[in-house]
Design a protein around this motif. Structure first.
Motif, PDB file in Angstrom:
ATOM      1  N   ARG A 268       0.841  -1.192   0.000  1.00 59.80           N
ATOM      2  CA  ARG A 268       0.000   0.000   0.000  1.00 59.80           C
ATOM      3  C   ARG A 268       0.883   1.251   0.000  1.00 59.80           C
ATOM      4  O   ARG A 268       1.609   1.500   0.965  1.00 59.80           O
ATOM      5  CB  ARG A 268      -0.886  -0.007   1.235  1.00 59.80           C
ATOM      6  CG  ARG A 268      -1.884   1.110   1.221  1.00 59.80           C
ATOM      7  CD  ARG A 268      -2.868   0.937   2.349  1.00 59.80           C
ATOM      8  NE  ARG A 268      -3.669   2.140   2.477  1.00 59.80           N
ATOM      9  CZ  ARG A 268      -4.558   2.317   3.431  1.00 59.80           C
ATOM     10  NH1 ARG A 268      -4.748   1.378   4.313  1.00 59.80           N
ATOM     11  NH2 ARG A 268      -5.244   3.423   3.495  1.00 59.80           N
ATOM     12  N   PRO A 269       0.845   2.019  -1.080  1.00 62.00           N
ATOM     13  CA  PRO A 269       1.718   3.195  -1.131  1.00 62.00           C
ATOM     14  C   PRO A 269       1.236   4.293  -0.183  1.00 62.00           C
ATOM     15  O   PRO A 269       0.085   4.284   0.263  1.00 62.00           O
ATOM     16  CB  PRO A 269       1.610   3.653  -2.584  1.00 62.00           C
ATOM     17  CG  PRO A 269       0.354   3.096  -3.085  1.00 62.00           C
ATOM     18  CD  PRO A 269       0.009   1.897  -2.275  1.00 62.00           C
ATOM     19  N   GLU A 270       2.150   5.212   0.112  1.00 61.46           N
ATOM     20  CA  GLU A 270       1.757   6.353   0.933  1.00 61.46           C
ATOM     21  C   GLU A 270       1.217   7.451   0.043  1.00 61.46           C
ATOM     22  O   GLU A 270       1.494   7.491  -1.148  1.00 61.46           O
ATOM     23  CB  GLU A 270       2.963   6.850   1.732  1.00 61.46           C
ATOM     24  CG  GLU A 270       3.397   5.885   2.807  1.00 61.46           C
ATOM     25  CD  GLU A 270       4.894   5.959   3.040  1.00 61.46           C
ATOM     26  OE1 GLU A 270       5.322   6.857   3.744  1.00 61.46           O
ATOM     27  OE2 GLU A 270       5.613   5.113   2.493  1.00 61.46           O
ATOM     28  N   ALA A 271       0.479   8.387   0.658  1.00 59.91           N
ATOM     29  CA  ALA A 271      -0.166   9.421  -0.154  1.00 59.91           C
ATOM     30  C   ALA A 271       0.859  10.300  -0.872  1.00 59.91           C
ATOM     31  O   ALA A 271       0.637  10.713  -2.002  1.00 59.91           O
ATOM     32  CB  ALA A 271      -1.079  10.265   0.718  1.00 59.91           C
ATOM     33  N   TRP A 272       2.023  10.551  -0.205  1.00 58.69           N
ATOM     34  CA  TRP A 272       2.980  11.454  -0.863  1.00 58.69           C
ATOM     35  C   TRP A 272       3.501  10.851  -2.160  1.00 58.69           C
ATOM     36  O   TRP A 272       3.807  11.568  -3.108  1.00 58.69           O
ATOM     37  CB  TRP A 272       4.129  11.825   0.072  1.00 58.69           C
ATOM     38  CG  TRP A 272       5.065  10.701   0.429  1.00 58.69           C
ATOM     39  CD1 TRP A 272       5.008   9.923   1.543  1.00 58.69           C
ATOM     40  CD2 TRP A 272       6.191  10.238  -0.321  1.00 58.69           C
ATOM     41  NE1 TRP A 272       6.020   9.005   1.531  1.00 58.69           N
ATOM     42  CE2 TRP A 272       6.763   9.173   0.409  1.00 58.69           C
ATOM     43  CE3 TRP A 272       6.774  10.615  -1.527  1.00 58.69           C
ATOM     44  CZ2 TRP A 272       7.894   8.487  -0.033  1.00 58.69           C
ATOM     45  CZ3 TRP A 272       7.892   9.930  -1.974  1.00 58.69           C
ATOM     46  CH2 TRP A 272       8.441   8.872  -1.224  1.00 58.69           C
ATOM     47  N   MET A 273       3.571   9.510  -2.219  1.00 57.50           N
ATOM     48  CA  MET A 273       4.000   8.880  -3.475  1.00 57.50           C
ATOM     49  C   MET A 273       2.993   9.185  -4.579  1.00 57.50           C
ATOM     50  O   MET A 273       3.358   9.502  -5.713  1.00 57.50           O
ATOM     51  CB  MET A 273       4.114   7.374  -3.292  1.00 57.50           C
ATOM     52  CG  MET A 273       5.189   6.955  -2.319  1.00 57.50           C
ATOM     53  SD  MET A 273       5.178   5.163  -2.138  1.00 57.50           S
ATOM     54  CE  MET A 273       6.601   4.938  -1.107  1.00 57.50           C
ATOM     55  N   GLY A 274       1.713   9.075  -4.229  1.00 58.77           N
ATOM     56  CA  GLY A 274       0.668   9.379  -5.205  1.00 58.77           C
ATOM     57  C   GLY A 274       0.768  10.808  -5.699  1.00 58.77           C
ATOM     58  O   GLY A 274       0.713  11.062  -6.908  1.00 58.77           O
ATOM     59  N   TRP A 275       0.950  11.742  -4.748  1.00 60.85           N
ATOM     60  CA  TRP A 275       1.054  13.149  -5.171  1.00 60.85           C
ATOM     61  C   TRP A 275       2.280  13.351  -6.051  1.00 60.85           C
ATOM     62  O   TRP A 275       2.258  14.130  -6.999  1.00 60.85           O
ATOM     63  CB  TRP A 275       1.127  14.065  -3.949  1.00 60.85           C
ATOM     64  CG  TRP A 275      -0.168  14.194  -3.223  1.00 60.85           C
ATOM     65  CD1 TRP A 275      -0.432  13.795  -1.955  1.00 60.85           C
ATOM     66  CD2 TRP A 275      -1.392  14.728  -3.737  1.00 60.85           C
ATOM     67  NE1 TRP A 275      -1.735  14.048  -1.631  1.00 60.85           N
ATOM     68  CE2 TRP A 275      -2.351  14.634  -2.701  1.00 60.85           C
ATOM     69  CE3 TRP A 275      -1.776  15.289  -4.950  1.00 60.85           C
ATOM     70  CZ2 TRP A 275      -3.664  15.061  -2.854  1.00 60.85           C
ATOM     71  CZ3 TRP A 275      -3.082  15.714  -5.104  1.00 60.85           C
ATOM     72  CH2 TRP A 275      -4.016  15.601  -4.067  1.00 60.85           C
ATOM     73  N   CYS A 276       3.355  12.625  -5.704  1.00 60.70           N
ATOM     74  CA  CYS A 276       4.593  12.716  -6.483  1.00 60.70           C
ATOM     75  C   CYS A 276       4.337  12.292  -7.930  1.00 60.70           C
ATOM     76  O   CYS A 276       4.685  13.004  -8.877  1.00 60.70           O
ATOM     77  CB  CYS A 276       5.603  11.770  -5.848  1.00 60.70           C
ATOM     78  SG  CYS A 276       7.223  12.398  -5.745  1.00 60.70           S
TER      79      CYS A 276
END
Lengths: 660, 315
Positions: A268-276
């Motif tokens: 499960r990725p973290e949200a900052w990865m998604g924003w990145c």
């Protein structure tokens, strides 16, 4: 699995034959036949896997040190990429036969070129199926070096050698970063197997963040994301058209594939990865499309549009990442389905556009759009193909480009964010995507309008005709794909279903979104639109049968000439002026002087890449500083100085290692 | 149920195909009134179109099939995209989730057809018009998505229905008013730019250097010209009806026939407003147009930011 081995063996055999046989006809036949066998075998092997829950092919072989064990695993994601990569390479090879004909007629040996095309297909087989980092790097490297050698086909031209070298250096910078990431993972797991990497990647940690960033940077460079795109427009404008098409449409999708492959290991990725991911995608799409708006070189323009389109696909992946982080299943499905469908669509229409641009080059020996014009009447088939590709790349319904973007919009605008502020940011990014779409329409209207419409601008560009069937048929097949996926998106969804279904939140309590159902209304709307266009357009066509012909209305001016047509630079000038900060313009002008000028004036404008310009500036400064510094040290100690530097690095590394 | 939808869709189509003629007539009448002239008949556009349909077109020697087909693409995209906009003040019969995304891209297709037709003639003037159209539409495009996104966020709807929901539910406080006012301003400017009205573009001038939309149709004649004129009238009406749906006080409070009548009346009132603006304001310099578009973007941004206040305040 045996089919994939047959496929690989066929490709190797074809490459050897292409090198060994005499005569270009025999070499081309060997390459085509071997690729056809390989494509058929691969399709037979992977098509059953495309369904959701279609299973996977797993195999592993023992191998001498340092690889130890080659694990091969073809899951739905690999199957999806294999299913179109090999056939599209085959089409590119068919195109190459026609495109390179003038060189063959002059006695050039095409064997190595065909062998390299075979090796590219082989690299796909390796990269898309192995689970071992060492073998993966091998495939990665085969693809990179083969692409480099393919780019410098016309190696006698210094500019082309430079473009190739630039590509080679850039792609290896990406390789270093990738190797660093693999070394970190190896240090943690003591293994080179992707599945054991999962142990490190599953749990949030600082190590995982570092590896994610390293992998992301390397794959972004492979797929030419902004600001790592500078090698791409050069390479694409230097390479033969089919190589540009394959690089842009197929080979560089390996970067996105690898990104998805590691996403699967990420847990499960973290949200900052998604924003990145979302942010980098949006940035790439924005800057890529800005640069397309002002290029003079048709293939360079298409190259920048690749940066834009991988950006759009990454925006989809970013939405999916955020969905995983926020536990929003609909976002996961929409984001990954949209992104994967878009990259497939991009492969379809980008190859089509490059093939059409190559046909223009073959016919007129230039791809400077300022010198072209009026080609539609001389090359009607090529023009129609470019138009279809262009409308699709601007994401206009009823063609395929719209379908993937609609899914991404559905994710961005769904309001499924964790907080109101996040929702607002997603809507702003959707608005940015709308801007990207509109600018891409501007660029393609400009490129198509100036190249194919109006009257020829330059008398020194001689009459042109449509290319031979070997170049036309690959275009027809790609165009058919563009139209079919546009009108029947369920086919595209069916092809991506297996791959998309891997990216799911494993929670049986949540209902999974059905992508085909999401697309159903747009599908019908697109069909109604297409049918109405055909009917009304046909009636209108009939209404114009008895028309008279006359000159274009010159607003009272009776002596217009072809040089007075609007040029590509003037077309994009109002837009480029609004974004002058991002689109630096070089301007060489000698304007006419006095009331009755004695000499002709001239004006040339050229839009350069801001990133590349800045990069060379920085590199130049750095080199200057280094030279100055080393000049201060006299000859003998310079070697000692370098040795000292190396020693310091080693000692530092040891200290860090011991400290752990 | 499906019969009801069919009737609604039919009524929608009838209004979509007749109202544009009235809207253009009302604008002309308003302008005549301000100028103290005698106005042309209300249905002048219909007479013009009928006359043009009987004429034999003239094509430039350099043009191709794109020039011939382009006007019909403009007409078809205007009608097809109009079918999903709530011009009757109630749910459009054929609406679907995120239909405004589709709407924007179908308009884009019409624009591309028009610009390609213009470039097809090889005329410098028409190239200039196409270039301006492309530039302005590119920077204007985000406005619709910001407004649509804001309306969707605040109402939890996913299509043009959001507009109706925004009217029907009394959105409390200054925040709701912010969304509403920002959307109305942004959309009104969007209509002015997209359908080439003053102060962005002058639909009556003959000075080619200053024109955007009109210059692209310089070479069209006969049935094609009729298709273009009717097509842009439909686009104008669709845009005004969308603004009217935002303003309509009867949405969700009265029966569908009454709400529809109010929406049509409001649309005609907005046509009067357009005519009034055209009578009182001169066309701006081209350089000022991007700034005007930025006003639309800012208004749409305000609408979007207001949603955070609303949702944040409630939650």
């Amino acid at each position: 699995m045996i089919l994939l081995l047959v496929s690989g063996a066929s490709l190797v055999l074809g490459a050897i034959l292409a090198l060994a046989l005499r005569g270009n006809v025999a070499r081309a036949t060997a390459a085509l036949a071997s690729q056809a066998v390989a494509s058929a075998a691969t399709l037979a092997a992977v098509v059953p896997l495309l369904r959701a829950g279609g299973g996977e092919l797993v195999e592993s072989w023992r191998w001498p040190y340092p690889i130890e064990r080659i694990a091969v695993r073809v899951d739905a994601l690999s199957a999806f990429f294999l299913a179109w990569s090999l056939p599209m390479t085959l089409l590119g090879t068919v195109y190459a036969v026609g495109y390179l004909r003038p060189y063959f007629d002059r006695g050039r040996n095409g064997g190595p070129h065909f062998a390299l095309l075979n090796m590219t297909s082989l690299a796909f087989l390796v990269v898309y199926s192995v689970q071992n980092a060492m073998v993966f790097l091998l495939g990665w490297e085969i693809a990179a070096v083969a692409a480099w050698l393919l780019v410098i086909w016309d190696y006698r031209n210094q500019k082309i050698r430079f473009a190739g070298f630039n590509y080679l250096v850039s792609t290896h910078l990406g390789l270093f970063v990738l190797v660093a990431a693999f070394m970190l993972l190896h240090a943690q797991t003591d293994s080179m197997d992707f599945q054991t990497f999962r142990r490190v990647l599953e749990k949030p940690s600082r190590m995982r963040a570092a590896v994610f960033l390293l992998l992301g940077a390397s794959f972004a460079l492979k797929s030419a994301f902004f600001p790592l795109h500078t090698w791409l427009p050069r390479a694409h404008s230097a390479a033969p058209a089919h190589v540009s098409a394959l690089m842009s449409g197929v080979i560089h999708k390996a970067g996105l594939f690898a990104f998805l492959r590691f996403t699967l290991l990420l847990g499960r990725p973290e949200a900052w990865m998604g924003w990145c991911v979302l942010g980098f995608g949006a940035l790439s799409a924005f800057f890529g499309v800005l640069y397309t708006s002002s290029q003079r070189d048709l293939k360079r323009l298409l190259g920048y549009s690749s940066t834009e389109n991988v950006g759009i696909a990454a925006m989809g992946f970013g939405v999916g990442y955020l969905g995983m982080a926020w536990h929003a299943p609909s976002l996961v499905v929409l984001g990954f389905a949209g992104g994967i469908l878009h990259l497939f669509n991009h492969a379809l229409f980008k190859c089509l556009l490059f093939y059409a641009a190559g046909a223009v080059y073959r016919a007129t020996h230039t791809i400077d759009i300022e010198r072209l014009g009026g080609l539609l009447r001389k090359m009607p088939r090529t023009a129609a193909m470019f138009l279809i590709g262009g409308l699709a790349i601007s994401a206009l319904p009823p063609l395929n480009g719209f379908v993937g973007e609609y899914l991404i919009y559905s994710g961005l605008l769904s309001g499924a964010g964790a907080s109101p502020t996040e929702n607002v940011v997603l809507v702003v990014i959707a608005a940015l995507l709308a801007f990207v779409g509109a600018v891409s329409a501007l660029s393609i209207v400009r490129a198509f309008g100036v190249t194919f419409l109006g009257a020829p601008r330059d008398a020194s560009v001689h009459a042109a005709v449509d290319p031979p069937p070997s170049m036309l048929w690959p275009m027809y097949l790609h165009a058919a794909g563009v139209v079919i996926v546009g009108l029947f998106p369920s086919l595209g969804v069916a092809a991506t279903r297996g791959a998309t279904s891997l990216f799911r939140i494993a929670d049986p309590s949540v209902a999974q979104l059905d992508v085909a159902a999401v697309l159903a209304p747009v599908t019908w709307a697109a069909r109604v639109l297409a049918a109405t266009l055909v009917v009304v357009g046909g009636l209108g066509w009939l209404a114009g049968r008895g028309a008279r012909r006359h000159v274009t209305w010159g607003c009272g001016y009776t002596a217009p000439n072809v040089r007075m047509q609007y040029t590509a630079s003037s077309f994009s000038s109002p837009f480029a002026l609004l974004f002058v900060g991002f689109l630096p313009q070089l301007r060489r002008a000698k304007l006419p002087e006095q009331v009755f000028p004695q000499q002709n004036g001239h004006l040339a404008t050229h839009h350069v890449d801001a990133v590349e310009r800045r990069m060379f500036e920085v590199l130049g400064q750095g080199e200057e500083m280094a030279t100055k510094a080393s000049d201060k040290i006299s000859e003998e100690p310079r070697v000692a100085f370098a040795a000292g530097l190396v020693a310091i690095v080693i000692i530092f590394g040891l200290l860090v290692g011991v400290g752990r | 149920m499906s019969a009801q939808i069919a009737v609604l869709a039919l009524a929608h189509l009838v209004v979509l195909l007749t109202l544009p003629f009235v809207v253009v007539g009302v604008i002309q009448r308003t302008k005549a009134l301000w100028a103290g002239r005698k106005s042309p008949p209300l249905f002048q556009l219909a007479f013009d179109a009928a006359r043009l349909l009987r004429k034999r077109p003239v094509y430039s020697e350099v043009t191709t099939y794109l020039f011939r087909v382009g006007p019909y693409v403009v007409l078809v995209t205007a009608v097809v995209s109009g079918m999903i906009v709530p011009i009757l003040g109630a749910r459009a019969a054929l609406g679907f989730p995120f239909d405004f995304v589709w709407f924007a891209y179908v308009w884009g297709l019409g624009r591309v057809a028009l610009m390609l037709g213009a470039l097809d003639t090889g005329s410098a003037f028409e190239g200039m018009g196409a270039s301006r159209e492309a530039t302005f539409s590119a920077i204007l495009e985000p406005a619709l998505f910001l407004v649509g996104g804001a309306a969707c966020l605040i109402t939890h709807e996913r299509s043009f229905d959001a507009v109706l929901a925004l009217r029907a539910t009394t959105v409390t406080g200054g925040a709701g008013a912010g969304v509403w006012a920002g959307s109305v301003v942004a959309l009104f400017i969007l209509v002015q730019v997209e359908s080439a009205r003053l102060p962005v573009d002058d639909p009556t001038t003959h000075l080619e250097l200053t024109m955007v939309h009109e210059v692209m149709i310089l070479d069209h004649s006969g049935p094609e010209l009729a298709a273009l004129q009717v097509g842009s009238a439909i686009k104008l009406t669709v845009g005004l009806s969308l603004v009217a749906a935002f303003l309509n006080p009867l949405t969700g409070r009265a029966g569908p026939p009454l709400a529809a009548a109010a929406n049509v009346a409001l649309c005609l009132l907005l046509a009067v407003a357009i005519g009034t603006v055209e009578s009182l304001v001169a066309r701006w310099r081209m350089r000022a147009v991007p700034q005007y578009i930025v006003v639309a973007l800012i208004a749409a941004g305000v609408a979007l930011l207001a949603t955070t206040w609303q949702i944040g305040g409630a939650g």
